[in-house]
Design a protein around this motif. Structure first.
Motif, PDB file in Angstrom:
ATOM      1  N   ILE A 218       0.883  -1.250   0.106  1.00 59.60           N
ATOM      2  CA  ILE A 218      -0.013  -0.038  -0.248  1.00 59.60           C
ATOM      3  C   ILE A 218       1.043   1.534   0.103  1.00 59.60           C
ATOM      4  N   THR A 219       1.932   1.107   0.927  1.00 57.51           N
ATOM      5  CA  THR A 219       2.848   2.447   0.878  1.00 57.51           C
ATOM      6  C   THR A 219       3.322   2.765  -0.644  1.00 57.51           C
ATOM      7  N   GLY A 220       4.038   1.740  -1.174  1.00 62.53           N
ATOM      8  CA  GLY A 220       4.405   1.862  -2.485  1.00 62.53           C
ATOM      9  C   GLY A 220       3.540   2.382  -3.614  1.00 62.53           C
ATOM     10  N   ASP A 221       2.208   1.964  -3.485  1.00 64.25           N
ATOM     11  CA  ASP A 221       1.233   2.064  -4.340  1.00 64.25           C
ATOM     12  C   ASP A 221       0.827   3.669  -4.328  1.00 64.25           C
ATOM     13  N   THR A 222       0.613   4.086  -2.941  1.00 61.43           N
ATOM     14  CA  THR A 222       0.157   5.320  -2.683  1.00 61.43           C
ATOM     15  C   THR A 222       1.022   6.431  -2.663  1.00 61.43           C
ATOM     16  N   LEU A 223       1.927   6.282  -1.932  1.00 59.35           N
ATOM     17  CA  LEU A 223       2.780   7.462  -1.990  1.00 59.35           C
ATOM     18  C   LEU A 223       3.591   7.854  -3.137  1.00 59.35           C
ATOM     19  N   THR A 224       3.891   6.792  -3.956  1.00 61.44           N
ATOM     20  CA  THR A 224       4.340   7.084  -5.527  1.00 61.44           C
ATOM     21  C   THR A 224       3.279   8.045  -6.532  1.00 61.44           C
ATOM     22  N   LYS A 225       2.013   7.909  -5.932  1.00 66.15           N
ATOM     23  CA  LYS A 225       1.210   8.847  -7.017  1.00 66.15           C
ATOM     24  C   LYS A 225       1.326  10.062  -6.136  1.00 66.15           C
TER      25      LYS A 225
ATOM     26  N   VAL B 136       8.156  16.076 -10.875  1.00 64.96           N
ATOM     27  CA  VAL B 136       8.199  14.593 -10.453  1.00 64.96           C
ATOM     28  C   VAL B 136       7.179  14.067 -11.293  1.00 64.96           C
ATOM     29  N   GLY B 137       7.878  13.344 -12.507  1.00 70.27           N
ATOM     30  CA  GLY B 137       7.060  12.661 -13.312  1.00 70.27           C
ATOM     31  C   GLY B 137       7.222  10.922 -13.311  1.00 70.27           C
ATOM     32  N   PRO B 138       6.628  10.289 -14.006  1.00 72.34           N
ATOM     33  CA  PRO B 138       6.550   8.815 -13.926  1.00 72.34           C
ATOM     34  C   PRO B 138       7.840   8.009 -13.972  1.00 72.34           C
ATOM     35  N   GLU B 139       8.944   8.872 -14.543  1.00 75.91           N
ATOM     36  CA  GLU B 139      10.229   8.488 -14.693  1.00 75.91           C
ATOM     37  C   GLU B 139      11.428   8.651 -13.536  1.00 75.91           C
ATOM     38  N   ASN B 140      10.805   9.512 -12.597  1.00 78.48           N
ATOM     39  CA  ASN B 140      11.451  10.102 -11.476  1.00 78.48           C
ATOM     40  C   ASN B 140      11.557   8.966 -10.487  1.00 78.48           C
ATOM     41  N   ILE B 141      12.713   8.756  -9.608  1.00 78.72           N
ATOM     42  CA  ILE B 141      12.838   7.706  -8.951  1.00 78.72           C
ATOM     43  C   ILE B 141      11.933   7.850  -7.521  1.00 78.72           C
ATOM     44  N   LEU B 142      11.341   8.991  -7.270  1.00 80.42           N
ATOM     45  CA  LEU B 142      10.115   9.107  -6.386  1.00 80.42           C
ATOM     46  C   LEU B 142       8.807   8.435  -7.009  1.00 80.42           C
ATOM     47  N   ALA B 143       8.703   8.186  -7.986  1.00 84.25           N
ATOM     48  CA  ALA B 143       7.536   7.379  -8.493  1.00 84.25           C
ATOM     49  C   ALA B 143       7.871   6.018  -8.761  1.00 84.25           C
ATOM     50  N   GLU B 144       8.813   5.700  -8.149  1.00 83.22           N
ATOM     51  CA  GLU B 144       9.333   4.063  -8.225  1.00 83.22           C
ATOM     52  C   GLU B 144       9.059   3.378  -6.980  1.00 83.22           C
ATOM     53  N   ARG B 145       7.947   2.551  -6.801  1.00 88.66           N
ATOM     54  CA  ARG B 145       7.352   1.966  -5.784  1.00 88.66           C
ATOM     55  C   ARG B 145       8.574   1.260  -4.811  1.00 88.66           C
TER      56      ARG B 145
END
Length: 387
Positions: A59-66, A74-83
């Motif tokens: 859940i943490t990986g799914d929610t906080l990335t979004k 911060v786009g989809p390729e940013n490291i913060l978007a990596e679960r």
């Protein structure tokens, strides 16, 4: 139904404790079924919070990335978007330090924060049911009461309501630990949980009907600011809940393999080992619905349906299907049925996951879209009105 069964089995558990003169779930099972029973219960009590921690990381990986993707730049390729990165960072910075506490009472303020955030999440889900729900076409037979695979949901609901491992502790803390007082406390507690769970379930399903995912925040669009706020609250709530489950798993291992309190080094090493294995599993597996179903049928169902009933039936007088033993007998058989059928159906018919993919009713030029096979003709008209 699961809430009422949970309510009954919690009271039944204390009745069995009174009959045996024991004051903990472990001592009750050990008194009733000996050391083999104690080992089985310990395994289940370890498995339940351990799989819960796996689900919390997912859940943490799914929610906080979004949530992070709503930050400018911060786009989809940013490291913060990596679960995987988000799970590792939250584990290192938050869950490990909080899980290293020896005294669970020090997590009281953290638990209070989690409860407050749950209310904020509920308000978010109800609000979106009113504003987003009318824009999403319902699935075919969306309002059919139950499908042929409804048994899979029983395991998830069992996972949501289980609290038997804390029952004796709470019972012992009451000023008047009579069965009447305990029954009243149990009714209020389980009833409150039922109301909150029903509101979440009704609002979530009314919004998305058959498209509802195991993690409901996977259904909301990424550009939905209110949903982003809800995801943030959800992520923080889950991170603050994780240490409580870690405490239980560590205590179970300590009770089985150690004769006394753990040394500081053993405490640190065991905590780190449990969280490391849990994190490794959550990094490799990302389908929340399947994890919840497995935890429900493998651990929650025996702890709620089977073991309390079995202990009471063995300790009480009379035959199984007579007088006061009738309902426990039915619960025991029902638990065996739910466990076998639920596990079989979870393996044969695993829940679909749309992890990381925008649902068809969301429009975003930066992510892929997924359309249900029966809704291709409705997609264009739906997208023109979606938020």
């Amino acid at each position: 139904m699961v809430a009422f069964i949970t309510d009954y089995s919690i009271i039944l558990l204390i009745k069995a404790g009174n009959l045996s003169g024991t004051n903990s779930y472990q001592s009750l099972v050990k008194y009733t079924f000996g050391f083999p029973g104690f080992l089985v219960l310990s395994a289940l009590q370890f498995l339940y919070p351990f799989i819960a921690m796996v689900s919390y990381n997912i859940i943490t990986g799914d929610t906080l990335t979004k949530v992070f993707q709503r930050i400018p730049g911060v786009g989809p390729e940013n490291i913060l978007a990596e679960r995987h990165f988000v799970i590792l960072i939250s584990t290192i910075l938050f869950t490990i330090p909080l899980s290293l506490y020896r005294d669970i009472s020090k997590l009281g303020k953290v638990s209070l924060l989690s409860m407050v955030l749950t209310i904020a999440i509920l308000i978010t889900v109800i609000t979106r049911a009113a504003t987003l729900g009318p824009q999403i076409p319902p699935t075919e037979n969306a309002w059919t009461f139950a499908g042929w695979n409804a048994m899979q949901a029983v395991g998830v609901m069992s996972f949501a309501f289980i609290c038997h491992h804390n029952s004796f502790l709470i019972h012992g803390s009451l000023e008047d630990p009579s069965l009447t007082t305990w029954s009243h406390v149990t009714h209020v507690s389980v009833g409150s949980a039922l109301i909150v769970s029903a509101l979440f379930a009704a609002a979530g399903y009314a919004t998305f009907t058959g498209y509802t995912q195991g993690d409901i925040f996977e259904n909301y669009c990424r550009n939905d600011n209110l949903a982003t706020f809800g995801r943030f609250c959800y992520g923080v709530s889950i991170i603050t809940t994780f240490p409580l489950e870690s405490f239980v798993t560590r205590e179970v291992v300590s009770n089985v393999f150690c004769n006394g309190p753990l040394s500081n080094m053993a405490h640190f090493s065991l905590t780190l080992l449990i969280i490391s294995v849990c994190t490794a599993i959550s990094l490799a597996f990302d389908c929340l619905g399947v994890v919840l179903e497995l935890n429900g049928v493998l651990s929650a169902t025996p702890l709620i349906f089977i073991i309390p009933s079995a202990c009471y039936l063995k300790l009480s007088n009379g035959r199984w299907f007579q007088a006061d033993n009738l309902i426990p007998s039915i619960l025991l058989l029902l638990g065996v049925f739910v466990m076998i059928t639920g596990l079989t159906m979870t393996i044969l018919y695993p829940q679909d996951c749309s992890h990381g993919v925008e649902m068809f009713y969301c429009k975003s030029p930066n992510v892929s879209s997924t359309s249900p096979p029966t809704q291709h003709l409705l997609q264009n008209s739906t997208l023109s009105t979606s938020t």
